[in-house]
Design a protein around this motif. Sequence first.
Motif: not given
Length: 338
Positions: A227-231, A258-266
């Motif tokens: 559902e998320g960005e696992g792959l 790239r990892l810090a761009a998602k504000r929810d930390g996912s």
Amino acid sequence: MSLPPEPRANPALFGHDHAAAALRDAALSGRMHHGWMLTGPLGVGKATLAWRYARWVLAGMPAATPPGESPLFVPASNPLFARVAAGAHADLRALVPSTGEKGKKVIIRVEDVRELTRFLAMTPAEGGWRVVVIEELEAMNEQAQNALLKTLEEPPPRAVLVLTASAPDRLLPTIRSRVRRLDLFPLEEGLMGSVLARWLPDMTGDDRAALVRMAAGSPGRALTLAEGEGLAMAREVEGFLARLPRPDPRELHALADRLAAKRDGSAFATFFALLRDAIAGALRQAGRGQGAAPWMEGRGLAEWAGLWDMLGRLADETDTLNLDRKQAVLTGLSRLSV
């Protein structure tokens, strides 16, 4: 993606027939225990089995299992099935961790446990058994656990508590000693592949195979990753490890961005979890004498184990203290570099 129903409404059970049979056989033989604790990794199916058992008990514990079905079967066409799924059965109560700020699960409150005590003191409304399902028992603080302990020490008649826990060692020893523990194990790869083919029919076979490897036998974790960005995060982890021991600093900064761009930390959380999984898997492989991964060269297994622990603490502190994620990524990945 064809997502399965919530555990309380899920008619399917995969890979845990032995555990379902143990619950059934204990009840039908007259050894009905007042408290069961289902343990195992997150997402492996503990809650699904807990609700399956609850339905079966409330349905009168039918002894027969139709051919091809798992034990504790109650057909979805049974009106009781829908009542349990909707939380509309008078002799059923459930507790799950409450949701705090930003949608994060926090604790099961002592007030909720005390309400269960009042519920269990009543006569069954429908003349059968009363059932309590408590998910993620380790989310209880010590005060709530002590309140639950009083019920487990003096269980009311015709009542059963079905508890799930992914980290039973966090529970009070007195809680663990007053319930029967039933361990659920990760699903085998072949079964995981079949489950994901059913739930993710539009996904390519290669991507499903990657999910099977990452999920480590946990269908719930596989779905979370899908559902998320696992792959995508798995590819980031593989790319970083392939560049060890001396990744280009510019590439590290780009990855951290790239990892810090998602504000929810996912993205941050998933990347760190998968990176730690990769290190743990490589440690197990090397420890069994099956050869070390190329990126492990230059460091001993004990040092890699220390780095695995460091990444976990760094991720937890970053989340708990709301630290800068980009800096956390750079700090962690720089420690893995030579």
